[in-house]
Design an enzyme around this catalytic site. Structure first.
Site, PDB file in Angstrom:
ATOM      1  N   ARG A 192      -1.934  -0.580  -9.752  1.00 57.17           N
ATOM      2  CA  ARG A 192      -0.838  -1.488 -10.105  1.00 57.17           C
ATOM      3  C   ARG A 192      -1.340  -2.920 -10.152  1.00 57.17           C
ATOM      4  O   ARG A 192      -2.464  -3.186  -9.700  1.00 57.17           O
ATOM      5  CB  ARG A 192       0.224  -1.456  -8.989  1.00 57.17           C
ATOM      6  CG  ARG A 192       0.739  -0.112  -8.637  1.00 57.17           C
ATOM      7  CD  ARG A 192       0.532   0.190  -7.148  1.00 57.17           C
ATOM      8  NE  ARG A 192       0.730   1.633  -6.938  1.00 57.17           N
ATOM      9  CZ  ARG A 192       1.918   2.189  -6.793  1.00 57.17           C
ATOM     10  NH1 ARG A 192       2.984   1.430  -6.735  1.00 57.17           N
ATOM     11  NH2 ARG A 192       2.042   3.490  -6.680  1.00 57.17           N
ATOM     12  N   GLY A 200       0.811  -1.226   0.000  1.00 53.68           N
ATOM     13  CA  GLY A 200       0.000   0.000   0.000  1.00 53.68           C
ATOM     14  C   GLY A 200       0.839   1.268   0.000  1.00 53.68           C
ATOM     15  O   GLY A 200       2.056   1.231   0.112  1.00 53.68           O
ATOM     16  N   ASP A 219       3.997  -4.717  -7.344  1.00 51.48           N
ATOM     17  CA  ASP A 219       3.413  -3.480  -6.795  1.00 51.48           C
ATOM     18  C   ASP A 219       3.992  -2.247  -7.476  1.00 51.48           C
ATOM     19  O   ASP A 219       3.482  -1.141  -7.294  1.00 51.48           O
ATOM     20  CB  ASP A 219       3.625  -3.393  -5.280  1.00 51.48           C
ATOM     21  CG  ASP A 219       5.062  -3.640  -4.874  1.00 51.48           C
ATOM     22  OD1 ASP A 219       5.561  -4.742  -5.132  1.00 51.48           O
ATOM     23  OD2 ASP A 219       5.702  -2.713  -4.327  1.00 51.48           O
ATOM     24  N   ARG A 275       3.849   5.958   2.072  1.00 46.52           N
ATOM     25  CA  ARG A 275       4.387   7.313   2.230  1.00 46.52           C
ATOM     26  C   ARG A 275       3.899   8.237   1.112  1.00 46.52           C
ATOM     27  O   ARG A 275       4.551   9.218   0.770  1.00 46.52           O
ATOM     28  CB  ARG A 275       5.901   7.287   2.243  1.00 46.52           C
ATOM     29  CG  ARG A 275       6.519   6.558   1.048  1.00 46.52           C
ATOM     30  CD  ARG A 275       7.999   6.716   1.067  1.00 46.52           C
ATOM     31  NE  ARG A 275       8.640   5.847   0.119  1.00 46.52           N
ATOM     32  CZ  ARG A 275       9.924   5.885  -0.152  1.00 46.52           C
ATOM     33  NH1 ARG A 275      10.678   6.772   0.447  1.00 46.52           N
ATOM     34  NH2 ARG A 275      10.450   5.048  -1.013  1.00 46.52           N
TER      35      ARG A 275
HETATM   36  P1  AMP Z   1       8.923   1.124  -2.988  1.00 41.61           P
HETATM   37  O1  AMP Z   1      10.047   0.157  -2.967  1.00 41.61           O
HETATM   38  O2  AMP Z   1       9.334   2.544  -2.729  1.00 41.61           O
HETATM   39  O3  AMP Z   1       8.063   0.989  -4.189  1.00 41.61           O
HETATM   40  O4  AMP Z   1       8.030   0.759  -1.707  1.00 41.61           O
HETATM   41  C1  AMP Z   1       7.560  -0.544  -1.394  1.00 41.61           C
HETATM   42  C2  AMP Z   1       6.573  -0.439  -0.267  1.00 41.61           C
HETATM   43  O5  AMP Z   1       7.197   0.094   0.897  1.00 41.61           O
HETATM   44  C3  AMP Z   1       5.403   0.484  -0.538  1.00 41.61           C
HETATM   45  O6  AMP Z   1       4.290  -0.059   0.110  1.00 41.61           O
HETATM   46  C4  AMP Z   1       5.842   1.780   0.084  1.00 41.61           C
HETATM   47  O7  AMP Z   1       4.769   2.606   0.428  1.00 41.61           O
HETATM   48  C5  AMP Z   1       6.566   1.282   1.315  1.00 41.61           C
HETATM   49  N1  AMP Z   1       7.582   2.235   1.788  1.00 41.61           N
HETATM   50  C6  AMP Z   1       8.794   2.479   1.243  1.00 41.61           C
HETATM   51  N2  AMP Z   1       9.460   3.408   1.962  1.00 41.61           N
HETATM   52  C7  AMP Z   1       8.646   3.765   2.981  1.00 41.61           C
HETATM   53  C8  AMP Z   1       8.764   4.676   4.074  1.00 41.61           C
HETATM   54  N3  AMP Z   1       9.846   5.409   4.268  1.00 41.61           N
HETATM   55  N4  AMP Z   1       7.724   4.764   4.924  1.00 41.61           N
HETATM   56  C9  AMP Z   1       6.618   4.039   4.742  1.00 41.61           C
HETATM   57  N5  AMP Z   1       6.446   3.151   3.754  1.00 41.61           N
HETATM   58  C10 AMP Z   1       7.443   3.008   2.877  1.00 41.61           C
HETATM   59 MG    MG Z   2       6.471   1.061  -4.953  1.00 40.20          MG
END
Ligand code: AMP
Ligand code: MG
Length: 536
Positions: free
Chosen positions: A250, A150, A320, A153
């Site tokens: 997605r 989900g 995702d 951030r």
């Molecule tokens: P990403 O690799 O950035 O596509 O993120 C993968 C998952 O981790 C997604 O659900 C993001 O919302 C969550 N996520 C990544 N970084 C953070 C963060 N600093 N705080 C909260 N959720 C995060």
């Molecule tokens: Mg992502």
């Protein structure tokens, strides 16, 4: 022959508080806001005269019944309502895309000087009509089902329908915790935000389907990150990118519903996506899910072929991060290859090299097989069988798009049975184009190439050169360029972020400022061992 055996391997590597309303900053929103599709005479210079709407996302679906903002397992909804968490410290607007402001958001660029705009793009004020949402999705990460992920951030702050009648979903990234934040802090650091801002815009100007970036702000709030996961935790600064896509759904948006047995919601979400974004599919067509799947399969193949045509490795090809509209989303540890290496892995956190550039096409196939798994409960046995056949066609489709793109890059017209060989030979041996002439097989390849050019009907060197310079970029966002901009940005010098934003708007045109900066040269020696990790 060796190359015939090698060609199929090409696949592998080609292988509400409104801003104006309740917080009382501006007069009530302009009642004469133009209807979608009507062209206003002027662009809005103040945000008071501008609005978003979240209705089209809120009305069709049940929303999370809990509205408190704490991390939890969420069920029976597509979105949770959750407000951004403003930074505590001073924020600064450090870059904007004027094209996005003017031509997508109908805003006059002068708006960037206003404090309302700064507060809007930093999540401190909610614009009229916006109900901020976090989307519930799941996903397969590095091959395994990861459960609920989900928007941890990101806040989907609403939909803007512009004067061309285009519907754009606006998202703040780095804007605080949501129910989906898991162990994260809801923030994004400056370095990753600079990279996302620059690369999404750069990809757009390369003609590659992508989300866009409107603005980049930086705060003085501390965000702690262990950049290389080696125990060296450092203080960085939080930043927010305002990013846009026609849709942020997605593969993982559908997967989570199937995994949790919420099939009615799965059907509703799919119907919504088809109705909004796949106008060529009739809603009363009993094969509409099959048609949808077929389109996503071919468009994903197309997208990955386009990535390969510019040497782009996404870095985190989880389901995702794979858009149902087949656009590039969620820029993280991406990278452009400096010289050809099918084992190129931009993400140093990817120990198993699962998402190396040479695997992207096959990872695309894996992700589409997960999409099919998610759709299966909605397909009858005959449709299931047809869907499997569609998926089997992915490889051929990918390879034909890939060949088409490289033929254009080489200036080849018409058909020739040896074109595949010519391309394969070039890619296998000579990708590092600047050193092309030094390779022992170069003259052999050039002989074949010249012979082939003779069969271009009605062509000339001048015509071919013109064609080729419009498809072979002179400038791409090489890692060292992004790194150089980030290093300066960390010292509060945003000049290179802005220069790159300008230069990469015209990647095919020679530009003096870009030449002076060395953007068309070999990467500098200091950049040889640059690393990018998942930490962002
Ligand atoms: P990403 O690799 O950035 O596509 O993120 C993968 C998952 O981790 C997604 O659900 C993001 O919302 C969550 N996520 C990544 N970084 C953070 C963060 N600093 N705080 C909260 N959720 C995060
Ligand atoms: Mg992502």
């Amino acid at each position: 022959m060796w190359w015939r055996r090698w060609l199929p391997a090409c696949l592998a590597w080609g292988c509400v508080a409104a801003l104006c309303g309740s917080r009382g900053l501006c007069p009530a929103p302009n009642a004469s806001r133009p209807e979608p599709g009507q062209c206003p005479r002027r662009r809005a210079a103040e945000l008071c005269a501008w609005a978003l709407s979240s209705d089209s996302l809120l009305d069709p679906f049940p929303v999370d019944v809990i509205q408190e903002n704490y991390v939890r397992n969420v069920r029976n909804c597509i979105f949770s309502i959750v407000y951004p968490t403003p930074f505590k410290s001073r924020v600064r607007l450090v870059a904007v895309s004027e094209d996005v402001l003017e031509n997508i958001l109908d805003l006059d660029v002068s708006v960037k000087g206003s404090s309302d705009f700064l507060e809007f793009v930093s999540g401190a004020k909610v614009i009229f009509g916006s109900v901020p949402l976090a989307h519930r999705y799941g996903g397969h990460q590095f091959g395994s089902w990861a459960g609920q992920l989900g928007d941890g951030r990101a806040h989907l702050i609403g939909v803007y329908t512009n004067r061309h009648g285009e519907r754009w979903e606006l998202q703040l990234k780095g804007s605080g915790k949501t129910p989906y934040s898991r162990n994260g802090d809801g923030r994004a650091v400056l370095r990753s935000s600079v990279r996302e801002f620059l690369c999404s815009e750069a990809m757009h100007y390369l003609g590659i389907p992508t989300s866009r970036a409107a603005s980049l702000i930086v705060s003085d709030d501390d965000v702690w990150r262990d950049q290389f996961y080696n125990g060296n935790i450092k203080k960085e600064r939080g930043a927010i990118v305002l990013r846009l896509a026609k849709s942020w759904f997605r593969i993982g948006s559908l997967e989570i519903l199937t995994h949790s047995g919420e099939l009615d919601l799965l059907r509703r979400l799919l119907d919504f996506i088809i109705q909004e974004h796949f106008p060529s599919i009739a809603m009363n067509d009993s094969n509409r899910y099959l048609e949808f799947f077929s389109t996503v399969v071919s468009e994903t193949a197309n997208l990955i072929a386009m990535w390969m045509s510019v040497g782009f490795a996404h870095g985190v090809c989880n389901t995702d991060n794979f858009s149902l509209l087949s656009i590039t989303i969620d820029y993280g540890p991406f990278g452009f290859m400096d010289s050809y290496d099918p084992n190129f892995v931009p993400n140093t956190s990817d120990d198993e090299r699962k998402y190396k550039i040479g695997n992207q096409a096959s990872v695309g196939l894996f992700n589409l097989s997960k999409l099919l798994q998610a759709l299966k409960p909605l397909l009858d046995p005959r449709q299931n069988q047809l869907a499997s056949q569609i998926l089997e066609g992915y490889g051929e489709y990918y390879y034909s798009r890939f060949t088409e793109l490289f033929k254009t890059k080489l200036g080849l017209l018409g058909e020739n049975e040896n074109d595949n060989f010519l391309i394969a030979f070039l890619l296998k041996e000579f990708w590092a184009l600047q050193d092309l002439g030094k390779h022992k097989l170069f003259s052999e390849w050039v002989t074949m190439y010249l012979l082939r050019l003779n069969s271009n009907k009605g062509d000339s060197d001048t015509k071919r050169r013109t064609r080729m310079t419009t498809v072979n970029p002179r400038y791409i966002l090489r890692n060292w360029m992004a790194e150089s901009a980030v290093q300066k940005a960390n010292l509060n010098d945003f000049s290179e972020v802005q220069l790159l934003e300008q230069v990469l708007q015209h990647p095919f045109q020679r530009q003096e400022a870009a030449e002076r900066a060395g953007y068309s040269l070999h990467p500098p020696a200091w950049a040889k061992h640059l690393k990018v990790s998942c930490s962002s």
